[in-house]
Design an enzyme around this catalytic site. Sequence first.
Site, PDB file in Angstrom:
ATOM      1  N   GLU A 117       0.964  -1.060   0.123  1.00 19.40           N
ATOM      2  CA  GLU A 117      -0.428  -0.224   0.119  1.00 19.40           C
ATOM      3  C   GLU A 117       1.087   1.259   0.404  1.00 19.40           C
ATOM      4  OE1 GLU A 117      -2.641  -0.351   3.533  1.00 19.40           O
ATOM      5  OE2 GLU A 117      -3.078  -2.536   3.290  1.00 19.40           O
ATOM      6  N   LYS A 119       2.505   4.579   1.956  1.00 17.23           N
ATOM      7  CA  LYS A 119       2.321   5.033   2.961  1.00 17.23           C
ATOM      8  C   LYS A 119       1.596   6.707   3.170  1.00 17.23           C
ATOM      9  CE  LYS A 119       5.011   4.941   7.223  1.00 17.23           C
ATOM     10  NZ  LYS A 119       4.570   6.250   7.530  1.00 17.23           N
ATOM     11  N   ASP A 121       1.468  10.189   4.039  1.00 21.76           N
ATOM     12  CA  ASP A 121       1.984  10.538   4.749  1.00 21.76           C
ATOM     13  C   ASP A 121       0.979  12.063   5.426  1.00 21.76           C
ATOM     14  OD1 ASP A 121       3.818  11.823   6.314  1.00 21.76           O
ATOM     15  OD2 ASP A 121       5.202  12.677   4.696  1.00 21.76           O
ATOM     16  N   TYR A 228      -8.673   7.859   3.852  1.00 25.20           N
ATOM     17  CA  TYR A 228      -8.571   6.703   3.481  1.00 25.20           C
ATOM     18  C   TYR A 228      -8.088   6.162   3.818  1.00 25.20           C
ATOM     19  CZ  TYR A 228      -7.359  10.203  -1.182  1.00 25.20           C
ATOM     20  OH  TYR A 228      -7.886  11.084  -1.218  1.00 25.20           O
ATOM     21  N   LYS A 319      10.256   3.220   3.698  1.00 28.67           N
ATOM     22  CA  LYS A 319      10.384   4.375   3.242  1.00 28.67           C
ATOM     23  C   LYS A 319      11.290   4.523   1.632  1.00 28.67           C
ATOM     24  CE  LYS A 319       9.351   6.592   7.466  1.00 28.67           C
ATOM     25  NZ  LYS A 319       9.647   7.454   7.922  1.00 28.67           N
ATOM     26  N   CYS A 413      42.916  37.212  -3.065  1.00 27.97           N
ATOM     27  CA  CYS A 413      42.054  35.565  -3.357  1.00 27.97           C
ATOM     28  C   CYS A 413      43.081  34.558  -3.141  1.00 27.97           C
ATOM     29  CB  CYS A 413      41.990  36.471  -4.871  1.00 27.97           C
ATOM     30  SG  CYS A 413      41.256  35.840  -6.274  1.00 27.97           S
ATOM     31  N   CYS A 416      45.253  34.135  -6.340  1.00 28.74           N
ATOM     32  CA  CYS A 416      46.290  34.715  -7.192  1.00 28.74           C
ATOM     33  C   CYS A 416      46.506  35.891  -5.721  1.00 28.74           C
ATOM     34  CB  CYS A 416      45.927  35.912  -8.677  1.00 28.74           C
ATOM     35  SG  CYS A 416      44.699  37.060  -8.389  1.00 28.74           S
ATOM     36  N   CYS A 431      36.947  38.992  -6.211  1.00 28.09           N
ATOM     37  CA  CYS A 431      38.326  38.994  -6.358  1.00 28.09           C
ATOM     38  C   CYS A 431      38.998  40.092  -6.969  1.00 28.09           C
ATOM     39  CB  CYS A 431      39.448  37.477  -6.877  1.00 28.09           C
ATOM     40  SG  CYS A 431      40.662  37.590  -7.191  1.00 28.09           S
ATOM     41  N   CYS A 437      44.480  36.678 -12.274  1.00 27.13           N
ATOM     42  CA  CYS A 437      43.802  35.770 -12.099  1.00 27.13           C
ATOM     43  C   CYS A 437      43.515  34.186 -12.608  1.00 27.13           C
ATOM     44  CB  CYS A 437      42.109  36.148 -10.733  1.00 27.13           C
ATOM     45  SG  CYS A 437      41.822  34.511 -10.110  1.00 27.13           S
TER      46      CYS A 437
HETATM   47  S1  IVH Z   1      -0.962  -0.127   9.053  1.00 26.39           S
HETATM   48  C1  IVH Z   1      -0.041  -1.488  12.973  1.00 26.39           C
HETATM   49  N1  IVH Z   1      -0.910   0.945   6.793  1.00 26.39           N
HETATM   50  O1  IVH Z   1       1.808   4.738   9.207  1.00 26.39           O
HETATM   51  C2  IVH Z   1       0.360  -0.736  12.375  1.00 26.39           C
HETATM   52  N2  IVH Z   1      -0.130   2.865   8.240  1.00 26.39           N
HETATM   53  O2  IVH Z   1       3.911   3.934  10.848  1.00 26.39           O
HETATM   54  C3  IVH Z   1      -0.518  -0.486  11.013  1.00 26.39           C
HETATM   55  N3  IVH Z   1      -0.045   5.144   7.798  1.00 26.39           N
HETATM   56  O3  IVH Z   1       0.930   5.664  11.956  1.00 26.39           O
HETATM   57  C4  IVH Z   1      -0.503   0.631  10.221  1.00 26.39           C
HETATM   58  N4  IVH Z   1      -0.623   4.211   5.487  1.00 26.39           N
HETATM   59  O4  IVH Z   1      -0.692   6.571  10.153  1.00 26.39           O
HETATM   60  C5  IVH Z   1      -0.879   1.453   7.786  1.00 26.39           C
HETATM   61  N5  IVH Z   1      -1.511   2.191   4.118  1.00 26.39           N
HETATM   62  C6  IVH Z   1      -0.984   2.334   5.593  1.00 26.39           C
HETATM   63  C7  IVH Z   1      -0.366   3.379   6.420  1.00 26.39           C
HETATM   64  C8  IVH Z   1      -0.219   3.560   7.508  1.00 26.39           C
HETATM   65  C9  IVH Z   1       0.581   5.144   5.822  1.00 26.39           C
HETATM   66  C10 IVH Z   1       0.968   5.172   8.616  1.00 26.39           C
HETATM   67  C11 IVH Z   1      -0.267   5.513  10.153  1.00 26.39           C
HETATM   68  C12 IVH Z   1       1.129   4.963  11.167  1.00 26.39           C
HETATM   69  C13 IVH Z   1       2.480   4.934  10.580  1.00 26.39           C
HETATM   70  C14 IVH Z   1       3.071   3.822  11.301  1.00 26.39           C
END
Ligand code: IVH
Length: 678
Positions: A117, A119, A121, A228, A319, A413, A416, A431, A437
């Site tokens: 999935e 991650k 932010d 999401y 990451k 400088c 030179c 310079c 130079c």
């Molecule tokens: S699963 C047991 N899925 O990442 C923890 N976390 O470092 C299960 N996050 O606090 C988390 N996208 O805020 C999961 N697709 C995703 C995610 C996700 C972002 C964040 C979440 C969590 C942190 C974990």
Amino acid sequence: MLDHEENKLIERMRQLIRLLSQHNHAYYVMDQPTISDHEYDQLFHQLTALEEKYPQYVQADTPTQKVGGKALNKFLTVQHVVPMLSLGNVFKQDDLFAFARRVEERLPQQNIQYDVELKLDGLAISLWYEQGVLIKGVTRGDGETGEDITQNVKTIRNLPKVLTAKTPVPALLEVRGEVLMPKSGFEKLNAYHEGLGEKTFANPRNAAAGSLRQLDPKVAASRPLAFYAYGIAQCEPMHDLDSMHESLHWLTTLGFDIAERQFLCESIVEVQEKYEQIQQERENLSVEIDGMVVKVDSLKQQKQLGFLSREPRWATAYKFPAVAALTKVEHIDWQVGRTGALTPVARLQPVAVGGVVVSNVTLHNIGEIQRLDVRVGDTVSVYRTGDVIPKVERVWHDLRIDDLEIITLPTQCPVCDSPVAMPEGEALARCSGGLFCAAQRIEAIRHFVSRKAMDIEGLGDRWVESLLHLELLKDVSDIYQLHLHREQLLKLEKMGEKSVQNLIDAIERSKKITLARFIYALGIRGVGETTARMLAHHFEHLDALRTAQLEELQKVPDVGTITAEWILDFFQAQHNIDVIDKLMTLGLVWDVPVASTTQPFNGQSWVLTGTLSELTREQATQMLQALGARVSGSVSGKTKCVVAGEKAGSKLEKAQKLGIETLSEQAFIQLMQSHGQL
Ligand code: IVH
């Protein structure tokens, strides 16, 4: 009694703890982070590394033993029934494979699939639904207790307040997911705040956090937030689900949005491929991500794997490479540029930033050194985004242990020894040696032969240096006499008959040049490519430019008082006039300007769009300009023709709508050939 080394070690640990807790507070409580997540991770790792090595000195208040920050008192505090834990991190393929090995060792002989999935932010939240109705929304807080932000989450548009389902909805459902602000909404919000003269948010994550923390739900409602879903914490009665990807699919049928990408991988190698793919697509996603999350897909296997302290064994965050990294300044050197400007360059302990090793970074000028208060020996954060040049973003003064010497501007400088001057009101020191130079001479020659100037292929940096050393080159006009020194050239390292001939041919070819390129090649301060083109267009002859007065120069678009003075200075220096005269006698010629009426595309406006595969945009632009056309960035009723390369989008559509002529790249190439441009 502790010895000096031990004291230093403890001092270092205490420094790191102080910094980390300050930043934890800034991040979790104030929503105003002072450092990036990557920097935080690095400091955290520095501390854990020290603690692992010297467990006897682990400090009682170390943040490595806690999960996050405390909840604010503004909202009601809620205890999580199922704690909201965090994920372990991996940053590189080896560590990902090690994660998979640990999983496989615990599940021998089992077929393992991975759910990949994005991650996201943003901020993790938890949502309670009773009989399909949203009852409560809670922040993660410290993982054990969070804040009740129900009123605010109810304002999030894509978050279902009542679940829709064909089958009966569960009596209790707790869904976990991320609240974030999509990039487009973030930009609009910041633009709006800026318009009002208010503080803007550093990034979408903070904007989302700040919005969720609003006590007044009306404010939260006005913010473009989205939710999401990525997991189920509780479901009663349990719905028949076997895997992560089934769970997410089921959530979508209940009315939840899930992230715009999700993959089911048969092997960890495939996971690695997805990592590379997602990294490529990152820019095009509607939301910010900082990596991906890799989860064992089967819920049964997840259960078997369980948790290790506060992290699941069945998932990890993979990451993206850091775009910021911490390193040490080893030296600060002063480089002398073509115009004599002294630029400080920090030599760093090499460090990987976003996949590239950085060992030098410009500090721009003495003002910047003073602003940052950077010294040799300091720990600094180096940032790099995309192709952008790396920069020192921050100096960690708190990590300075010894007294470090303040950096001052050199008085002489470094090349030179001529005195260094810092004209009042200017940021750069210079310079005063001029072409005396060597640094200025070499830079002037480098610039003269460069691709956008005289374009003398084969006269690379190393040769320029050797030729200067042999005194075969003293100024740029000597380039056109190099053919007289064929024997000496042949003696140079790696200079065969063929390369000497190629070089001489390239030099000969460069004699026929446009006035614009020649003006650019002279390296007049403040005269870049565009200004050079405008000067050429305005004056048409070098003599006219050479004798122009201030007022005349200022009539040229792009030339302000300062550039005009620099141009005047350049042509007043006898040395420059001598070089230009020599160049003329050595046979440099440029096309006498063609009376504009004879240019076949005179007055026409052309647009280039999409990706050209055989030509560069610059080449296409130059050809069109040589034929008298103007190249514009947008299509309008006045556009004569649109050249459409690969993946041409809205501009091509607009042209077609307006009935404007369009050409493919191939057709354009043929047209240019027929006009003698290719
Ligand atoms: S699963 C047991 N899925 O990442 C923890 N976390 O470092 C299960 N996050 O606090 C988390 N996208 O805020 C999961 N697709 C995703 C995610 C996700 C972002 C964040 C979440 C969590 C942190 C974990």
